[in-house]
Design an enzyme around this catalytic site. Structure first.
Site, PDB file in Angstrom:
ATOM      1  N   HIS A  89       0.833  -1.216   0.000  1.00  0.00           N
ATOM      2  CA  HIS A  89       0.000   0.000   0.000  1.00  0.00           C
ATOM      3  C   HIS A  89       0.865   1.262   0.000  1.00  0.00           C
ATOM      4  O   HIS A  89       0.594   2.214  -0.737  1.00  0.00           O
ATOM      5  CB  HIS A  89      -0.925   0.001   1.229  1.00  0.00           C
TER       6      HIS A  89
ATOM      7  N   LYS B 237     -20.566  -5.273   9.291  1.00  0.00           N
ATOM      8  CA  LYS B 237     -19.593  -6.378   9.300  1.00  0.00           C
ATOM      9  C   LYS B 237     -18.357  -5.980  10.063  1.00  0.00           C
ATOM     10  O   LYS B 237     -18.204  -4.868  10.496  1.00  0.00           O
ATOM     11  CB  LYS B 237     -19.172  -6.681   7.861  1.00  0.00           C
TER      12      LYS B 237
ATOM     13  N   ARG C 293      -1.832  -6.588  -8.478  1.00  0.00           N
ATOM     14  CA  ARG C 293      -0.720  -7.527  -8.307  1.00  0.00           C
ATOM     15  C   ARG C 293      -0.746  -8.636  -9.332  1.00  0.00           C
ATOM     16  O   ARG C 293       0.277  -9.183  -9.689  1.00  0.00           O
ATOM     17  CB  ARG C 293      -0.805  -8.180  -6.912  1.00  0.00           C
TER      18      ARG C 293
ATOM     19  N   SER D  23      -2.628  -8.029   2.614  1.00  0.00           N
ATOM     20  CA  SER D  23      -3.017  -7.865   4.019  1.00  0.00           C
ATOM     21  C   SER D  23      -3.472  -9.199   4.595  1.00  0.00           C
ATOM     22  O   SER D  23      -3.202  -9.505   5.760  1.00  0.00           O
ATOM     23  CB  SER D  23      -4.151  -6.847   4.150  1.00  0.00           C
TER      24      SER D  23
HETATM   25  P1  ADP Z   1      -9.664  -3.971  -0.676  1.00  0.00           P
HETATM   26  O1  ADP Z   1     -10.267  -4.807   0.400  1.00  0.00           O
HETATM   27  O2  ADP Z   1     -10.488  -2.791  -1.078  1.00  0.00           O
HETATM   28  O3  ADP Z   1      -9.149  -4.728  -1.874  1.00  0.00           O
HETATM   29  P2  ADP Z   1      -6.941  -3.741   0.300  1.00  0.00           P
HETATM   30  O4  ADP Z   1      -6.565  -3.010   1.531  1.00  0.00           O
HETATM   31  O5  ADP Z   1      -6.759  -5.209   0.293  1.00  0.00           O
HETATM   32  O6  ADP Z   1      -8.431  -3.285   0.034  1.00  0.00           O
HETATM   33  O7  ADP Z   1      -6.149  -3.171  -0.951  1.00  0.00           O
HETATM   34  C1  ADP Z   1      -6.286  -1.829  -1.375  1.00  0.00           C
HETATM   35  C2  ADP Z   1      -5.645  -1.673  -2.744  1.00  0.00           C
HETATM   36  O8  ADP Z   1      -4.235  -1.890  -2.635  1.00  0.00           O
HETATM   37  C3  ADP Z   1      -6.144  -2.665  -3.797  1.00  0.00           C
HETATM   38  O9  ADP Z   1      -6.235  -2.011  -5.050  1.00  0.00           O
HETATM   39  C4  ADP Z   1      -5.079  -3.712  -3.838  1.00  0.00           C
HETATM   40  O10 ADP Z   1      -5.006  -4.352  -5.103  1.00  0.00           O
HETATM   41  C5  ADP Z   1      -3.843  -2.858  -3.593  1.00  0.00           C
HETATM   42  N1  ADP Z   1      -2.730  -3.617  -3.040  1.00  0.00           N
HETATM   43  C6  ADP Z   1      -2.719  -4.414  -1.950  1.00  0.00           C
HETATM   44  N2  ADP Z   1      -1.522  -4.987  -1.767  1.00  0.00           N
HETATM   45  C7  ADP Z   1      -0.741  -4.545  -2.782  1.00  0.00           C
HETATM   46  C8  ADP Z   1       0.615  -4.797  -3.179  1.00  0.00           C
HETATM   47  N3  ADP Z   1       1.395  -5.634  -2.504  1.00  0.00           N
HETATM   48  N4  ADP Z   1       1.072  -4.150  -4.278  1.00  0.00           N
HETATM   49  C9  ADP Z   1       0.267  -3.328  -4.978  1.00  0.00           C
HETATM   50  N5  ADP Z   1      -1.010  -3.062  -4.679  1.00  0.00           N
HETATM   51  C10 ADP Z   1      -1.517  -3.661  -3.596  1.00  0.00           C
END
Ligand code: ADP
Length: 148
Positions: A19, A43, A93, A130
């Site tokens: 992120h 939720k 990703r 995450s």
């Molecule tokens: P959501 O639940 O909305 O997908 P996340 O917190 O999992 O939220 O992810 C937010 C954004 O960050 C998403 O677009 C996800 O693809 C991107 N993201 C998460 N991890 C990475 C990473 N390692 N590299 C690039 N983008 C990432």
């Protein structure tokens, strides 16, 4: 367009190096980035956990006036409008992310006309999520190397 503002929405449970790299790279395109921690009132996570996430991310960017952090529930396009963001910022990703992100981008464009800007993940961060960090943590693994 005077100021270019992007909303970076996500659940950020937790906010990882993946992120933070999107934020860092996004600052080359946008004047301001608002990191928006989304939650669904019905939720998990509860509001306290969300506010803790907001505080943690805000502390990371305390020295960067171009980055703000907020929480929101409801539609992402409404959160974007509320903070004057003309763009959504997201990361990709994998092919799996691509399909999901394209659907989200299409829906959000349909709802409000907002455009989504996607960054490919850095290759060394493409396996970081995450949910993997949460899983490792649940087994007592030190996950600090994955967090900014
Ligand atoms: P959501 O639940 O909305 O997908 P996340 O917190 O999992 O939220 O992810 C937010 C954004 O960050 C998403 O677009 C996800 O693809 C991107 N993201 C998460 N991890 C990475 C990473 N390692 N590299 C690039 N983008 C990432």
């Amino acid at each position: 367009m005077s100021e270019r503002v992007a909303l970076f929405p996500g659940s950020f449970r937790p906010f990882t190096l993946g992120h933070s790299s999107i934020v860092e790279r996004g600052l080359s395109l946008f004047d301001r980035i608002v990191i928006a921690v989304g939650f669904n009132r019905d939720k998990d996570p509860d509001e306290l956990e969300v506010e803790e996430t907001v505080r943690t991310i805000a502390a990371l960017y305390a020295g960067e006036p171009r980055v703000e952090v907020m929480s929101y529930s409801g539609l992402t396009v409404d959160a974007a409008a509320a903070c004057g963001a003309q763009f959504l910022l997201r990361g990709v990703r994998s092919v799996k992310d691509f399909e999901y992100e394209r659907d989200l981008a299409d829906v959000n464009r349909k709802l409000s006309g907002i455009e989504t800007v996607l960054f490919y993940s850095l290759p060394e961060l493409s396996a970081l999520s995450s949910s993997i960090v949460r899983e490792l943590k649940s087994y007592g693994v030190d996950t600090s190397e994955f967090l900014p």
